[in-house]
Design a protein around this motif. Structure first.
Motif, mmCIF file in Angstrom:
data_model
loop_
_atom_site.group_PDB
_atom_site.id
_atom_site.type_symbol
_atom_site.label_atom_id
_atom_site.label_comp_id
_atom_site.label_asym_id
_atom_site.label_seq_id
_atom_site.Cartn_x
_atom_site.Cartn_y
_atom_site.Cartn_z
ATOM 1 N N ILE A 33 -16.667 51.490 -57.890
ATOM 2 C CA ILE A 33 -18.091 51.303 -58.133
ATOM 3 C C ILE A 33 -18.286 51.223 -59.645
ATOM 4 N N ILE A 46 -20.958 57.572 -51.441
ATOM 5 C CA ILE A 46 -20.758 56.508 -50.464
ATOM 6 C C ILE A 46 -21.003 57.130 -49.099
ATOM 7 N N SER A 57 -17.189 58.872 -55.285
ATOM 8 C CA SER A 57 -16.192 58.237 -56.143
ATOM 9 C C SER A 57 -15.660 59.275 -57.135
ATOM 10 N N PHE A 76 -24.498 53.069 -51.024
ATOM 11 C CA PHE A 76 -23.978 53.534 -52.303
ATOM 12 C C PHE A 76 -25.138 54.048 -53.141
ATOM 13 N N HIS A 78 -26.153 56.338 -56.894
ATOM 14 C CA HIS A 78 -25.718 56.952 -58.140
ATOM 15 C C HIS A 78 -26.953 57.329 -58.941
#
Length: 81
Positions: A33, A46, A57, A76, A78
């Motif tokens: 990613i 994820i 990750s 996903f 973040h």
């Protein structure tokens, strides 16, 4: 060929076949990613909707999720940047 040598060859063959079979059953998704500028996104989430769990990750943005063959929806996420 002696009986003990035959047994040894059989055992080694069985162990090799078992290892190949176990490896062949493993599947899933792996990747990295990254941000728009190409830098890795560490500790992104994820999530696999169909199984209700997932992974994160690592510090280099790399991840791997073991899954049975099929179709899955991945989310996903973040925070930051």
């Amino acid at each position: 060929m002696t009986t003990s040598l035959k047994k040894l060859c059989f055992c080694l063959g069985w162990l090799c076949a078992t290892g190949v079979f176990a490896f062949a059953q493993k599947s899933g998704v792996r990747g990295s990613i990254s941000a728009e500028d190409g830098s890795p996104l560490p500790f992104a989430t994820i999530f696999v909707k169909q199984i209700g769990s997932g992974t994160t990750s690592n510090e280099d943005g790399l991840f791997e999720v073991s899954l049975k063959p099929g179709t899955y929806d991945l989310v996903f996420q973040h925070l930051g940047r």
